[in-house]
Design a protein around this motif. Structure first.
Motif, mmCIF file in Angstrom:
data_model
loop_
_atom_site.group_PDB
_atom_site.id
_atom_site.type_symbol
_atom_site.label_atom_id
_atom_site.label_comp_id
_atom_site.label_asym_id
_atom_site.label_seq_id
_atom_site.Cartn_x
_atom_site.Cartn_y
_atom_site.Cartn_z
ATOM 1 N N SER A 109 2.910 17.437 21.706
ATOM 2 C CA SER A 109 3.823 16.402 22.205
ATOM 3 C C SER A 109 5.280 16.812 22.031
ATOM 4 O O SER A 109 6.085 16.690 22.957
ATOM 5 N N TYR A 110 5.634 17.298 20.831
ATOM 6 C CA TYR A 110 7.040 17.628 20.583
ATOM 7 C C TYR A 110 7.483 18.828 21.412
ATOM 8 O O TYR A 110 8.622 18.870 21.883
ATOM 9 N N LEU A 111 6.580 19.797 21.628
ATOM 10 C CA LEU A 111 6.953 20.940 22.460
ATOM 11 C C LEU A 111 7.094 20.512 23.921
ATOM 12 O O LEU A 111 7.945 21.029 24.645
ATOM 13 N N LEU A 112 6.293 19.546 24.349
ATOM 14 C CA LEU A 112 6.449 19.011 25.707
ATOM 15 C C LEU A 112 7.800 18.309 25.829
ATOM 16 O O LEU A 112 8.494 18.422 26.840
ATOM 17 N N LEU A 113 8.172 17.578 24.766
ATOM 18 C CA LEU A 113 9.469 16.883 24.775
ATOM 19 C C LEU A 113 10.602 17.899 24.879
ATOM 20 O O LEU A 113 11.517 17.743 25.694
ATOM 21 N N LEU A 114 10.526 18.974 24.083
ATOM 22 C CA LEU A 114 11.576 20.005 24.108
ATOM 23 C C LEU A 114 11.705 20.610 25.506
ATOM 24 O O LEU A 114 12.812 20.743 26.037
ATOM 25 N N ASN A 115 10.566 20.966 26.118
ATOM 26 C CA ASN A 115 10.617 21.564 27.453
ATOM 27 C C ASN A 115 11.159 20.590 28.493
ATOM 28 O O ASN A 115 11.840 20.993 29.437
ATOM 29 N N SER A 116 10.877 19.296 28.299
ATOM 30 C CA SER A 116 11.407 18.297 29.230
ATOM 31 C C SER A 116 12.922 18.172 29.093
ATOM 32 O O SER A 116 13.627 18.025 30.087
ATOM 33 N N ILE A 117 13.423 18.218 27.848
ATOM 34 C CA ILE A 117 14.875 18.091 27.652
ATOM 35 C C ILE A 117 15.597 19.264 28.308
ATOM 36 O O ILE A 117 16.578 19.071 29.026
ATOM 37 N N THR A 118 15.093 20.502 28.093
ATOM 38 C CA THR A 118 15.810 21.639 28.684
ATOM 39 C C THR A 118 15.721 21.575 30.212
ATOM 40 O O THR A 118 16.673 21.897 30.898
ATOM 41 N N THR A 122 19.293 21.425 31.972
ATOM 42 C CA THR A 122 19.781 22.657 32.595
ATOM 43 C C THR A 122 18.977 23.071 33.812
ATOM 44 O O THR A 122 19.376 23.971 34.534
ATOM 45 N N GLY A 123 17.835 22.417 34.052
ATOM 46 C CA GLY A 123 16.977 22.846 35.150
ATOM 47 C C GLY A 123 16.094 24.032 34.768
ATOM 48 O O GLY A 123 15.395 24.572 35.614
ATOM 49 N N TYR A 124 16.158 24.441 33.489
ATOM 50 C CA TYR A 124 15.349 25.579 33.054
ATOM 51 C C TYR A 124 14.229 25.135 32.131
ATOM 52 O O TYR A 124 14.413 24.276 31.279
ATOM 53 N N ILE A 125 13.066 25.764 32.318
ATOM 54 C CA ILE A 125 12.014 25.685 31.317
ATOM 55 C C ILE A 125 11.928 27.084 30.738
ATOM 56 O O ILE A 125 11.664 28.031 31.470
ATOM 57 N N TYR A 126 12.243 27.221 29.451
ATOM 58 C CA TYR A 126 12.359 28.552 28.849
ATOM 59 C C TYR A 126 10.993 29.144 28.530
ATOM 60 O O TYR A 126 10.114 28.450 28.013
ATOM 61 N N ASP A 127 10.845 30.453 28.830
ATOM 62 C CA ASP A 127 9.593 31.168 28.545
ATOM 63 C C ASP A 127 9.203 31.026 27.084
ATOM 64 O O ASP A 127 8.036 30.819 26.759
ATOM 65 N N ILE A 132 5.457 29.303 22.887
ATOM 66 C CA ILE A 132 5.138 28.682 21.589
ATOM 67 C C ILE A 132 4.064 27.603 21.788
ATOM 68 O O ILE A 132 3.128 27.469 21.001
ATOM 69 N N LEU A 133 4.212 26.836 22.881
ATOM 70 C CA LEU A 133 3.233 25.790 23.190
ATOM 71 C C LEU A 133 1.833 26.382 23.339
ATOM 72 O O LEU A 133 0.860 25.903 22.745
ATOM 73 N N GLY A 134 1.736 27.463 24.116
ATOM 74 C CA GLY A 134 0.441 28.095 24.346
ATOM 75 C C GLY A 134 -0.130 28.735 23.086
ATOM 76 O O GLY A 134 -1.307 28.563 22.769
ATOM 77 N N VAL A 135 0.723 29.460 22.355
ATOM 78 C CA VAL A 135 0.255 30.167 21.162
ATOM 79 C C VAL A 135 -0.186 29.174 20.083
ATOM 80 O O VAL A 135 -1.230 29.357 19.450
ATOM 81 N N SER A 136 0.587 28.084 19.901
ATOM 82 C CA SER A 136 0.193 27.111 18.876
ATOM 83 C C SER A 136 -1.122 26.436 19.264
ATOM 84 O O SER A 136 -1.970 26.168 18.405
ATOM 85 N N GLY A 137 -1.310 26.194 20.564
ATOM 86 C CA GLY A 137 -2.558 25.600 21.025
ATOM 87 C C GLY A 137 -3.748 26.499 20.729
ATOM 88 O O GLY A 137 -4.760 26.077 20.176
ATOM 89 N N ALA A 179 4.998 26.512 36.107
ATOM 90 C CA ALA A 179 3.695 27.185 35.975
ATOM 91 C C ALA A 179 3.467 27.611 34.527
ATOM 92 O O ALA A 179 2.373 27.435 33.978
ATOM 93 N N ASN A 180 4.525 28.158 33.885
ATOM 94 C CA ASN A 180 4.404 28.565 32.483
ATOM 95 C C ASN A 180 4.145 27.366 31.579
ATOM 96 O O ASN A 180 3.377 27.445 30.626
ATOM 97 N N LEU A 181 4.822 26.258 31.890
ATOM 98 C CA LEU A 181 4.628 25.050 31.091
ATOM 99 C C LEU A 181 3.169 24.602 31.149
ATOM 100 O O LEU A 181 2.547 24.273 30.138
ATOM 101 N N MET A 182 2.596 24.632 32.367
ATOM 102 C CA MET A 182 1.194 24.213 32.504
ATOM 103 C C MET A 182 0.239 25.215 31.859
ATOM 104 O O MET A 182 -0.828 24.834 31.380
#
Ligand SMILES: [Zn+2]
Length: 257
Positions: A109-118, A122-127, A132-137, A179-182
């Motif tokens: 949830s918190y990593l989704l929140l972080l990606n939503s804020i960026t 800024t219009g960017y979702i950072y790699d 981190i989201l994928g690796v922690s999962g 795509a990276n976010l998903m």
């Protein structure tokens, strides 16, 4: 009683994490480091903020959204992110209780929140943050053995492929950051909840886009950031996705039951 305290603790912790994520997002966009000696400052007057300026919810409300030192307005976005962080903490604590799954639910949830804020800022979702989201999962899934890890990989591939397909077909509208976010979210959710999350994300995104168009807040040509909707889909999938797939006659997979 214990579960009530657990929920309350997670609301407070969520607010503090939301406040921290605001800083992480801002400093990433400005290419500053998150840690180290750099203290939080007022963006207008540069005054270093003290402890009493940094208490989630309470500081913003007691200062009526103004800087204690120069009186300039602080964006209500800070309070909003703190409230969303607190709400997410409370909801996940309520949904999963004191149970190992709550750990993955909160981290995701918190990593989704972080990606939503960026994405919104800024219009960017950072790699890095989707990684981190994928690796922690996947790391959490190791606790459940090889099948949950494979399920996570399958979820990541499903999430990435669906968005990649849309990018190729629509030539724009969605970016590779989505795509990276998903991919990262899919690794945390596993393939079944990834499918639920994509469905719910697109439904919410579509409905809100229609409302924004009807109210003329956005024009047809404007790009609406999609990351927050995908994130909302992921949150909803974690909260009631297992119920939904049970209704479809499918069994929820570890750890989402
Ligand atoms: Zn100031």
């Amino acid at each position: 009683m214990i579960s009530f305290i657990f929920i309350l603790l997670n609301i407070i912790l969520g607010g503090a994490i939301g406040s921290f994520l605001n800083v992480v997002a801002l400093r990433t966009a400005d290419e500053e480091s998150w840690w180290g000696k750099e203290r939080s400052k007022c963006t207008k007057c540069g005054h270093i903020l003290g402890f009493s300026d940094l208490i989630p919810f309470i500081s913003y409300i007691s200062l009526k959204g103004k800087c204690r030192y120069c009186g300039s307005r602080i964006s209500p976005r800070y309070l909003m992110v703190e409230c969303i962080g607190g709400a997410m903490g409370g909801i996940m604590a309520w949904r999963w209780g004191i149970h190992p799954s709550v750990v993955l639910a909160l981290i995701t949830s918190y990593l989704l929140l972080l990606n939503s804020i960026t994405d919104l800022n800024t219009g960017y979702i950072y790699d890095l943050f989707t990684l981190i989201l994928g690796v922690s999962g996947l790391a959490f899934r190791l606790l459940g053995g090889i099948t949950p890890v494979l399920d996570g990989l399958l979820g990541g591939i499903l999430g990435f492929s669906v968005i990649a397909l849309i990018i190729v077909i629509s030539r724009g509208g969605m970016g590779w950051g989505d795509a990276n976010l998903m991919a990262g979210l899919g690794a945390a959710l596993g393939w079944k909840l990834t499918a639920v999350s994509l469905y719910l994300g697109f439904m919410t995104g579509g409905m809100i886009a229609v409302v924004l168009l009807v109210l003329k807040i956005v024009k047809r040509k404007d790009a609406i950031p999609l990351g927050p909707f995908l994130a909302a889909g992921g949150i909803m999938a974690m909260v009631f996705g297992s119920h939904l797939i049970s209704c479809l006659g499918l069994t929820p997979d570890w750890p989402w039951y």
